[in-house]
Design a protein around this motif. Structure first.
Motif, PDB file in Angstrom:
ATOM      1  N   ALA A   1      -3.905  12.454  -4.633  1.00 46.62           N
ATOM      2  CA  ALA A   1      -2.896  13.441  -5.029  1.00 46.62           C
ATOM      3  C   ALA A   1      -1.515  12.801  -5.180  1.00 46.62           C
ATOM      4  CB  ALA A   1      -2.856  14.577  -4.014  1.00 46.62           C
ATOM      5  N   ARG A   2      -1.258  11.767  -4.373  1.00 45.97           N
ATOM      6  CA  ARG A   2       0.045  11.072  -4.467  1.00 45.97           C
ATOM      7  C   ARG A   2       0.136  10.207  -5.717  1.00 45.97           C
ATOM      8  NH1 ARG A   2      -0.719  10.365   1.245  1.00 45.97           N
ATOM      9  NH2 ARG A   2      -1.498   8.247   0.894  1.00 45.97           N
ATOM     10  N   GLY A   3      -0.972   9.973  -6.366  1.00 50.36           N
ATOM     11  CA  GLY A   3      -0.955   9.174  -7.580  1.00 50.36           C
ATOM     12  C   GLY A   3      -0.617   7.714  -7.355  1.00 50.36           C
ATOM     13  N   GLU A   4      -1.086   7.160  -6.230  1.00 53.09           N
ATOM     14  CA  GLU A   4      -0.770   5.769  -5.919  1.00 53.09           C
ATOM     15  C   GLU A   4      -1.419   4.798  -6.906  1.00 53.09           C
ATOM     16  OE1 GLU A   4      -1.434   4.681  -1.870  1.00 53.09           O
ATOM     17  OE2 GLU A   4      -0.519   6.516  -1.076  1.00 53.09           O
ATOM     18  N   TYR A   5      -2.515   5.220  -7.509  1.00 53.59           N
ATOM     19  CA  TYR A   5      -3.212   4.349  -8.459  1.00 53.59           C
ATOM     20  C   TYR A   5      -3.406   5.071  -9.790  1.00 53.59           C
ATOM     21  CZ  TYR A   5      -4.368   1.666  -4.273  1.00 53.59           C
ATOM     22  OH  TYR A   5      -4.293   0.949  -3.116  1.00 53.59           O
ATOM     23  N   GLU A   6      -3.297   4.300 -10.851  1.00 48.03           N
ATOM     24  CA  GLU A   6      -3.636   4.787 -12.181  1.00 48.03           C
ATOM     25  C   GLU A   6      -5.056   4.328 -12.489  1.00 48.03           C
ATOM     26  OE1 GLU A   6      -2.579   3.981 -16.886  1.00 48.03           O
ATOM     27  OE2 GLU A   6      -1.436   2.986 -15.294  1.00 48.03           O
ATOM     28  N   VAL A   7      -5.925   5.243 -12.817  1.00 48.77           N
ATOM     29  CA  VAL A   7      -7.322   4.894 -13.104  1.00 48.77           C
ATOM     30  C   VAL A   7      -7.498   4.718 -14.611  1.00 48.77           C
ATOM     31  CG1 VAL A   7      -9.731   5.635 -12.953  1.00 48.77           C
ATOM     32  CG2 VAL A   7      -8.160   6.092 -11.058  1.00 48.77           C
TER      33      VAL A   7
ATOM     34  N   SER B   1     -16.368  -0.529 -17.026  1.00 49.04           N
ATOM     35  CA  SER B   1     -15.573  -0.742 -15.815  1.00 49.04           C
ATOM     36  C   SER B   1     -14.664   0.452 -15.586  1.00 49.04           C
ATOM     37  CB  SER B   1     -14.729  -2.020 -15.932  1.00 49.04           C
ATOM     38  OG  SER B   1     -13.815  -1.943 -17.012  1.00 49.04           O
ATOM     39  N   VAL B   2     -14.444   0.747 -14.310  1.00 47.62           N
ATOM     40  CA  VAL B   2     -13.481   1.762 -13.896  1.00 47.62           C
ATOM     41  C   VAL B   2     -12.482   1.046 -12.996  1.00 47.62           C
ATOM     42  CG1 VAL B   2     -13.154   4.019 -12.836  1.00 47.62           C
ATOM     43  CG2 VAL B   2     -15.343   3.459 -13.929  1.00 47.62           C
ATOM     44  N   GLU B   3     -11.199   1.150 -13.307  1.00 43.50           N
ATOM     45  CA  GLU B   3     -10.187   0.291 -12.694  1.00 43.50           C
ATOM     46  C   GLU B   3      -9.067   1.097 -12.038  1.00 43.50           C
ATOM     47  OE1 GLU B   3     -11.184  -1.587 -16.923  1.00 43.50           O
ATOM     48  OE2 GLU B   3      -9.123  -0.977 -16.467  1.00 43.50           O
ATOM     49  N   ALA B   4      -8.627   0.618 -10.903  1.00 41.22           N
ATOM     50  CA  ALA B   4      -7.471   1.217 -10.215  1.00 41.22           C
ATOM     51  C   ALA B   4      -6.295   0.250 -10.354  1.00 41.22           C
ATOM     52  CB  ALA B   4      -7.794   1.465  -8.748  1.00 41.22           C
ATOM     53  N   TRP B   5      -5.236   0.709 -11.016  1.00 44.90           N
ATOM     54  CA  TRP B   5      -4.059  -0.110 -11.273  1.00 44.90           C
ATOM     55  C   TRP B   5      -2.879   0.423 -10.460  1.00 44.90           C
ATOM     56  CZ3 TRP B   5      -3.962  -4.224 -14.851  1.00 44.90           C
ATOM     57  CH2 TRP B   5      -5.133  -4.382 -15.611  1.00 44.90           C
TER      58      TRP B   5
ATOM     59  N   LYS C   1      -5.886  -3.533  -8.889  1.00 42.55           N
ATOM     60  CA  LYS C   1      -6.042  -3.560  -7.436  1.00 42.55           C
ATOM     61  C   LYS C   1      -7.456  -3.232  -6.955  1.00 42.55           C
ATOM     62  CE  LYS C   1      -1.815  -4.594  -6.315  1.00 42.55           C
ATOM     63  NZ  LYS C   1      -1.509  -5.880  -5.629  1.00 42.55           N
ATOM     64  N   GLY C   2      -8.299  -2.748  -7.848  1.00 39.31           N
ATOM     65  CA  GLY C   2      -9.658  -2.427  -7.441  1.00 39.31           C
ATOM     66  C   GLY C   2     -10.437  -1.852  -8.605  1.00 39.31           C
TER      67      GLY C   2
ATOM     68  N   LYS D   1     -12.161   3.019  -3.811  1.00 39.17           N
ATOM     69  CA  LYS D   1     -12.581   4.395  -3.528  1.00 39.17           C
ATOM     70  C   LYS D   1     -12.007   5.358  -4.559  1.00 39.17           C
ATOM     71  CE  LYS D   1     -12.845   3.611   1.474  1.00 39.17           C
ATOM     72  NZ  LYS D   1     -12.280   3.980   2.795  1.00 39.17           N
ATOM     73  N   VAL D   2     -10.746   5.160  -4.912  1.00 35.57           N
ATOM     74  CA  VAL D   2     -10.123   6.007  -5.926  1.00 35.57           C
ATOM     75  C   VAL D   2     -10.840   5.847  -7.266  1.00 35.57           C
ATOM     76  CG1 VAL D   2      -8.024   6.374  -7.287  1.00 35.57           C
ATOM     77  CG2 VAL D   2      -7.866   6.088  -4.800  1.00 35.57           C
ATOM     78  N   ALA D   3     -11.160   4.612  -7.622  1.00 36.21           N
ATOM     79  CA  ALA D   3     -11.871   4.371  -8.876  1.00 36.21           C
ATOM     80  C   ALA D   3     -13.244   5.037  -8.849  1.00 36.21           C
ATOM     81  CB  ALA D   3     -12.009   2.873  -9.114  1.00 36.21           C
TER      82      ALA D   3
END
Length: 232
Positions: free
Chosen positions: A82-88, A133-137, A143-144, A169-171
């Motif tokens: 919810a905080r939007g720490e990562y962009e997927v 691929s699913v990516e967390a930026w 970053k993952g 986990k977010v990804a």
């Protein structure tokens, strides 16, 4: 149970997955061509071997599976999302994701099973629109993430990595939620892990998994890069 030797001339041929031994090993040999990989996944079979070993093909019983409808997300992770720490993002850094997955040190494993041969094979499968691929930026840095193969209404998860807390986990959660929107019926997690069990994955008898896979493969494959409008 015997271990079957695959033919070099017929990449589409595999023995029935029910003939795998107790460890899940079904066959040895062959290659990692796109044709053979797609034939394997469509039958509930996947490659898994270490550097210097022959190619081993597996169909474990039981099979660890997550259905998008049963995804469980903890409160803490929901807050992070919810905080939007990562962009997927999807399919913007496939080779980097699989390379990072190969660098992860995992308990009980000496080295990586993501060899140069495996990396090249899945990059080619990605270029053909079947591996994703699913990516967390975060702040423009990867970053993952995770990668896997998509056929019909099934996603076959292969590996994930994280360089920052909760990134993979977010990804993963973001991808499963998207799969639910798309009508995907199952996410193949292959073998049981405590990490994926927390998200709701369960052990299924091979017979149940193969029946569910057969049903999922009746649906069209979302082929092509998921950064664009997928083909249906």
């Amino acid at each position: 149970m015997p271990i079957y030797l695959l033919s070099d001339e017929h990449p589409e041929l595999f023995p029935p997955p029910e003939r795998a031994d107790k460890s899940g090993v079904l066959a040895v040999g062959g290659d990692l061509s796109p044709e053979r990989l797609l034939a394997a996944y469509s039958r509930g079979i996947f490659p898994w071997f270490s550097e210097g070993d022959p190619i081993l093909w597996h169909s474990p019983d039981p099979r660890f599976v997550l259905t998008p409808d049963t995804l469980h997300v903890g409160r803490s992770l929901r807050k992070t999302m919810a905080r939007g720490e990562y962009e997927v993002r999807y399919d913007t850094a496939f080779a980097r994701v699989i390379t990072e997955c190969g660098r992860v040190t995992r308990p009980g494993q000496n080295g990586t099973w993501i060899t140069d041969e495996m990396l090249g094979a899945y990059v080619e499968l990605h270029e053909r629109g079947f591996a994703h691929s699913v990516e967390a930026w975060q702040n423009g840095e990867l970053k993952g993430g995770l990668y896997g193969v998509s056929l019909g209404a099934a996603f076959f998860g292969e590996s994930m990595f994280a360089l920052a807390p909760d990134a993979s986990k977010v990804a993963f959660v973001s991808s499963v939620e998207r799969f639910k929107e798309w009508g995907f019926q199952l996410v193949d997690c292959q073998v049981e892990t405590e990490h994926l069990a927390r998200f709701g994955a369960e052990s299924w008898p091979r017979k149940r998994f193969l029946a569910a896979l057969h049903k999922a493969l009746r649906e069209p494959t979302r082929q092509g890069k998921w950064t664009e409008a997928p083909k249906q």
